[in-house]
Structure formats: structure tokens, C-alpha cells
Design a protein around this motif. Structure first.
Motif, PDB file in Angstrom:
ATOM      1  N   ARG A  82       0.828  -1.197   0.000  1.00 42.77           N
ATOM      2  CA  ARG A  82       0.000   0.000   0.000  1.00 42.77           C
ATOM      3  C   ARG A  82       0.869   1.257   0.000  1.00 42.77           C
ATOM      4  O   ARG A  82       0.424   2.339  -0.349  1.00 42.77           O
ATOM      5  CB  ARG A  82      -0.923   0.027   1.221  1.00 42.77           C
ATOM      6  CG  ARG A  82      -1.782  -1.203   1.385  1.00 42.77           C
ATOM      7  CD  ARG A  82      -2.856  -1.313   0.366  1.00 42.77           C
ATOM      8  NE  ARG A  82      -3.972  -0.463   0.739  1.00 42.77           N
ATOM      9  CZ  ARG A  82      -5.072  -0.355   0.034  1.00 42.77           C
ATOM     10  NH1 ARG A  82      -5.217  -1.033  -1.068  1.00 42.77           N
ATOM     11  NH2 ARG A  82      -6.037   0.440   0.412  1.00 42.77           N
ATOM     12  N   ALA A  83       2.110   1.120   0.427  1.00 36.38           N
ATOM     13  CA  ALA A  83       3.036   2.258   0.516  1.00 36.38           C
ATOM     14  C   ALA A  83       3.586   2.599  -0.866  1.00 36.38           C
ATOM     15  O   ALA A  83       3.735   1.741  -1.732  1.00 36.38           O
ATOM     16  CB  ALA A  83       4.176   1.906   1.464  1.00 36.38           C
ATOM     17  N   SER A  84       3.910   3.868  -1.043  1.00 34.73           N
ATOM     18  CA  SER A  84       4.510   4.324  -2.302  1.00 34.73           C
ATOM     19  C   SER A  84       6.011   4.086  -2.284  1.00 34.73           C
ATOM     20  O   SER A  84       6.654   4.186  -1.237  1.00 34.73           O
ATOM     21  CB  SER A  84       4.224   5.814  -2.495  1.00 34.73           C
ATOM     22  OG  SER A  84       2.832   6.038  -2.568  1.00 34.73           O
ATOM     23  N   PRO A  85       6.595   3.774  -3.451  1.00 29.50           N
ATOM     24  CA  PRO A  85       8.048   3.623  -3.515  1.00 29.50           C
ATOM     25  C   PRO A  85       8.729   4.977  -3.308  1.00 29.50           C
ATOM     26  O   PRO A  85       8.166   6.017  -3.656  1.00 29.50           O
ATOM     27  CB  PRO A  85       8.292   3.089  -4.931  1.00 29.50           C
ATOM     28  CG  PRO A  85       7.087   3.483  -5.709  1.00 29.50           C
ATOM     29  CD  PRO A  85       5.951   3.586  -4.742  1.00 29.50           C
ATOM     30  N   VAL A  86       9.924   4.946  -2.723  1.00 29.67           N
ATOM     31  CA  VAL A  86      10.721   6.161  -2.549  1.00 29.67           C
ATOM     32  C   VAL A  86      12.139   5.901  -3.059  1.00 29.67           C
ATOM     33  O   VAL A  86      12.580   4.754  -3.143  1.00 29.67           O
ATOM     34  CB  VAL A  86      10.764   6.652  -1.083  1.00 29.67           C
ATOM     35  CG1 VAL A  86       9.365   7.010  -0.598  1.00 29.67           C
ATOM     36  CG2 VAL A  86      11.389   5.635  -0.179  1.00 29.67           C
ATOM     37  N   TYR A  87      12.843   6.991  -3.369  1.00 31.16           N
ATOM     38  CA  TYR A  87      14.212   6.912  -3.893  1.00 31.16           C
ATOM     39  C   TYR A  87      15.178   7.542  -2.909  1.00 31.16           C
ATOM     40  O   TYR A  87      14.899   8.605  -2.346  1.00 31.16           O
ATOM     41  CB  TYR A  87      14.313   7.655  -5.227  1.00 31.16           C
ATOM     42  CG  TYR A  87      15.745   7.782  -5.695  1.00 31.16           C
ATOM     43  CD1 TYR A  87      16.326   6.774  -6.435  1.00 31.16           C
ATOM     44  CD2 TYR A  87      16.510   8.888  -5.347  1.00 31.16           C
ATOM     45  CE1 TYR A  87      17.648   6.868  -6.836  1.00 31.16           C
ATOM     46  CE2 TYR A  87      17.822   8.990  -5.741  1.00 31.16           C
ATOM     47  CZ  TYR A  87      18.405   7.979  -6.482  1.00 31.16           C
ATOM     48  OH  TYR A  87      19.699   8.067  -6.859  1.00 31.16           O
ATOM     49  N   ALA A  88      16.327   6.901  -2.727  1.00 28.10           N
ATOM     50  CA  ALA A  88      17.426   7.488  -1.949  1.00 28.10           C
ATOM     51  C   ALA A  88      18.734   6.802  -2.327  1.00 28.10           C
ATOM     52  O   ALA A  88      18.778   5.565  -2.449  1.00 28.10           O
ATOM     53  CB  ALA A  88      17.191   7.339  -0.447  1.00 28.10           C
ATOM     54  N   ASP A  89      19.755   7.595  -2.530  1.00 26.55           N
ATOM     55  CA  ASP A  89      21.115   7.098  -2.682  1.00 26.55           C
ATOM     56  C   ASP A  89      21.234   5.965  -3.709  1.00 26.55           C
ATOM     57  O   ASP A  89      21.860   4.943  -3.446  1.00 26.55           O
ATOM     58  CB  ASP A  89      21.648   6.656  -1.319  1.00 26.55           C
ATOM     59  CG  ASP A  89      23.166   6.535  -1.296  1.00 26.55           C
ATOM     60  OD1 ASP A  89      23.831   7.239  -2.096  1.00 26.55           O
ATOM     61  OD2 ASP A  89      23.692   5.744  -0.498  1.00 26.55           O
ATOM     62  N   GLY A  90      20.599   6.149  -4.858  1.00 27.05           N
ATOM     63  CA  GLY A  90      20.728   5.171  -5.934  1.00 27.05           C
ATOM     64  C   GLY A  90      19.822   3.960  -5.823  1.00 27.05           C
ATOM     65  O   GLY A  90      19.976   3.000  -6.579  1.00 27.05           O
ATOM     66  N   HIS A  91      18.876   3.992  -4.891  1.00 20.20           N
ATOM     67  CA  HIS A  91      18.010   2.840  -4.667  1.00 20.20           C
ATOM     68  C   HIS A  91      16.541   3.236  -4.545  1.00 20.20           C
ATOM     69  O   HIS A  91      16.219   4.343  -4.114  1.00 20.20           O
ATOM     70  CB  HIS A  91      18.431   2.092  -3.408  1.00 20.20           C
ATOM     71  CG  HIS A  91      19.790   1.501  -3.514  1.00 20.20           C
ATOM     72  ND1 HIS A  91      20.930   2.190  -3.161  1.00 20.20           N
ATOM     73  CD2 HIS A  91      20.205   0.290  -3.964  1.00 20.20           C
ATOM     74  CE1 HIS A  91      21.985   1.430  -3.381  1.00 20.20           C
ATOM     75  NE2 HIS A  91      21.571   0.271  -3.870  1.00 20.20           N
TER      76      HIS A  91
END
Length: 151
Positions: A82-91
């Protein structure tokens, strides 16, 4: 130069021009349209001209932002997302209801970097600030950071 517009409940996802006026679903405003196999609740993530869509079943879809062409669809954790994807540090980070956090290397091909089990149910999207990853389960809020990053 792109707005990705999800319609939820497995409806269409549209890539539209940002200066659209009037009925934005008209073909002159739509750069691309994905009719099937779309997310239910998770919002799209756009990074480096790639659109990441996480389906409720845990499949991660990766699309070319300019054309909507599917680059890949890969299974992650077979549990409700149910959670949205997030981006950080190349991942890209995905969280499943069963508490599994899947980490995928950002890019045009699928590369699983890690899967970690929090041991608690969660449906909240991860948050990232000042080098810290925040994960909220039903029972607690966790702050995770590299021990070398200070603080």
C-alpha cells in the motif's frame, strides 16, 4: 516535462504534458497511457527519466518516462503493498504490509540490492531526511542511518 497521473484502483496511468489545458485525457495532452497492470494505491515515483510503479501484489514496474515503454516488471515480495516507492542514494525502497522492505538498485534493469524484514506490519511509505530512512510500522517509528554519517 512530464506529469504522471495515476487513477488508482488498477485504472490507467497517464504521462501528460505539464502545460495541458482543458480535458487532460485528450490525446494531444497525453504522451503515453498504460491501461492495465497498474498500481492500486501506491503513487508513482519518477527518477532519472524512469517511472517506477509498485503494484499492490508487490510487482515493480519500470517505465521509460518519455514513452511509457515498459522496461521491466519484476516480482518483489508477494504480499500487499500500500506504501509508495521512494528513492534514496541510488536505490528504490518498497515496503510490504508484512514488514518486508525491498531495496532495488535504481535503473533501467532490475537488480535486487536487499530485502529486510522489520518483523512488524507496515503500510506507511518510507520517508527520508538528512541521511536517515524512517519506517513507520503499526507499533513504532524506526530511524535507520549509516553509523558513519554522523549525528
Amino acid at each position: 516535462n512530464l506529469i504522471v497521473l495515476p487513477t488508482a484502483k488498477n485504472g490507467a496511468v497517464l504521462g501528460i504534458t505539464p502545460h495541458s489545458r482543458g480535458d487532460i485525457t485528450e490525446t494531444t495532452n497525453v504522451k503515453w497511457r498504460r491501461e492495465q497492470n497498474t498500481p492500486d494505491v501506491p503513487s508513482p515515483l519518477i527518477h532519472d527519466d524512469i517511472v517506477y510503479l509498485c503494484r499492490e501484489n508487490g510487482n515493480l514496474l519500470c517505465l521509460d518516462a518519455a514513452t511509457g515503454e515498459e522496461l521491466y516488471e519484476k516480482r518483489t515480495v508477494r504480499d500487499r503493498h500500500r506504501a509508495s516507492p521512494v528513492y534514496a542514494d541510488g536505490h528504490v525502497y518498497l515496503t510490504a504490509r508484512n514488514g518486508t522492505v525491498t531495496v532495488v538498485k535504481a535503473g533501467r534493469s532490475f537488480e535486487l540490492a536487499a530485502q529486510n524484514q522489520m518483523g512488524e506490519e507496515m503500510t506507511a511509505s518510507p520517508a527520508i531526511a538528512d541521511g536517515t530512512l524512517y519506517l513507520r510500522t503499526f507499533a513504532a517509528l524506526y530511524a535507520i542511518r549509516n553509523g558513519q554519517s554522523g549525528g
